[in-house]
Design a protein around this motif. Structure first.
Motif, PDB file in Angstrom:
ATOM      1  N   SER A 222       0.820  -1.207   0.000  1.00  0.00           N
ATOM      2  CA  SER A 222       0.000   0.000   0.000  1.00  0.00           C
ATOM      3  C   SER A 222       0.856   1.258   0.000  1.00  0.00           C
ATOM      4  CB  SER A 222      -0.932   0.002   1.212  1.00  0.00           C
ATOM      5  OG  SER A 222      -1.629   1.207   1.315  1.00  0.00           O
ATOM      6  N   VAL A 223       1.839   1.303   0.875  1.00  0.00           N
ATOM      7  CA  VAL A 223       2.708   2.481   0.999  1.00  0.00           C
ATOM      8  C   VAL A 223       3.579   2.649  -0.248  1.00  0.00           C
ATOM      9  CG1 VAL A 223       4.667   3.423   2.281  1.00  0.00           C
ATOM     10  CG2 VAL A 223       2.713   2.469   3.512  1.00  0.00           C
ATOM     11  N   LYS A 224       4.200   1.556  -0.699  1.00  0.00           N
ATOM     12  CA  LYS A 224       5.139   1.630  -1.816  1.00  0.00           C
ATOM     13  C   LYS A 224       4.453   1.981  -3.130  1.00  0.00           C
ATOM     14  CE  LYS A 224       9.320  -0.199  -3.416  1.00  0.00           C
ATOM     15  NZ  LYS A 224      10.581  -0.065  -2.790  1.00  0.00           N
ATOM     16  N   SER A 225       3.227   1.485  -3.333  1.00  0.00           N
ATOM     17  CA  SER A 225       2.550   1.720  -4.602  1.00  0.00           C
ATOM     18  C   SER A 225       1.592   2.911  -4.559  1.00  0.00           C
ATOM     19  CB  SER A 225       1.784   0.469  -5.020  1.00  0.00           C
ATOM     20  OG  SER A 225       0.763   0.177  -4.089  1.00  0.00           O
TER      21      SER A 225
ATOM     22  N   THR B 223      -4.704   2.221  -1.760  1.00  0.00           N
ATOM     23  CA  THR B 223      -5.324   2.008  -0.453  1.00  0.00           C
ATOM     24  C   THR B 223      -4.991   0.616   0.064  1.00  0.00           C
ATOM     25  OG1 THR B 223      -7.379   1.102  -1.345  1.00  0.00           O
ATOM     26  CG2 THR B 223      -7.249   3.506  -1.104  1.00  0.00           C
ATOM     27  N   LYS B 224      -5.168   0.431   1.360  1.00  0.00           N
ATOM     28  CA  LYS B 224      -4.913  -0.881   1.949  1.00  0.00           C
ATOM     29  C   LYS B 224      -5.865  -1.930   1.398  1.00  0.00           C
ATOM     30  CE  LYS B 224      -2.704   0.545   6.210  1.00  0.00           C
ATOM     31  NZ  LYS B 224      -2.709   0.507   7.665  1.00  0.00           N
ATOM     32  N   LYS B 225      -7.096  -1.531   1.109  1.00  0.00           N
ATOM     33  CA  LYS B 225      -8.079  -2.455   0.555  1.00  0.00           C
ATOM     34  C   LYS B 225      -7.636  -2.944  -0.826  1.00  0.00           C
ATOM     35  CE  LYS B 225     -12.178  -4.123   1.533  1.00  0.00           C
ATOM     36  NZ  LYS B 225     -12.362  -5.026   2.640  1.00  0.00           N
ATOM     37  N   GLU B 226      -7.141  -2.026  -1.656  1.00  0.00           N
ATOM     38  CA  GLU B 226      -6.641  -2.398  -2.982  1.00  0.00           C
ATOM     39  C   GLU B 226      -5.383  -3.257  -2.877  1.00  0.00           C
ATOM     40  OE1 GLU B 226      -8.061   1.457  -5.599  1.00  0.00           O
ATOM     41  OE2 GLU B 226      -6.220   1.583  -4.413  1.00  0.00           O
TER      42      GLU B 226
END
Length: 89
Positions: free
Chosen positions: A11-14, A17-20
Motif C-alpha cells: 500500500s505504501v510503496k505503490s 489504499t490498503k483495501k486495494e
C-alpha cells in the motif's frame, strides 16, 4: 514479515489504499496456489520458483515409542530461491 505487514508495505510503496493492496496480494497468492494445484510451476524471475514435487512413501520411526510406521507418498509444494536473490544476501 507477515501478510498484514506485506499488505501495508504494498500500500505504501505503490500509493494505493490498503483495501486495494489486500486485493492485489490475495490475487497473487490465489494465482500461485491455483498454478500449484494444477501441477504447474510458478516462476518470479529474480526471486524464485514455486514447484510441486513428488514425495515418496517411506518408513519413519516414532521418536517416543520407537515404533516404525509408513508415511504416504504425495505431492508437496517447494520454493527454490533464485541465484540472483541469494547473491543479494
Amino acid at each position: 514479515m507477515d501478510k498484514s505487514k506485506l499488505i501495508n508495505a504494498v500500500s505504501v510503496k505503490s500509493g494505493i489504499t490498503k483495501k486495494e493492496a489486500e486485493l492485489a496480494v490475495e490475487t497473487v497468492i490465489d494465482v500461485i496456489t491455483q498454478s500449484l494445484v494444477s501441477g504447474k510451476s510458478f516462476s518470479l524471475i529474480g526471486f524464485g520458483k514455486f514447484e510441486v514435487c513428488q514425495r515418496e512413501a517411506r518408513t519413519r520411526i516414532h521418536p517416543k515409542t520407537g515404533e516404525e510406521f509408513l508415511t504416504k507418498a504425495g505431492k508437496v509444494p517447494v520454493f527454490r530461491v533464485s541465484k540472483s536473490l541469494i547473491q543479494l544476501m
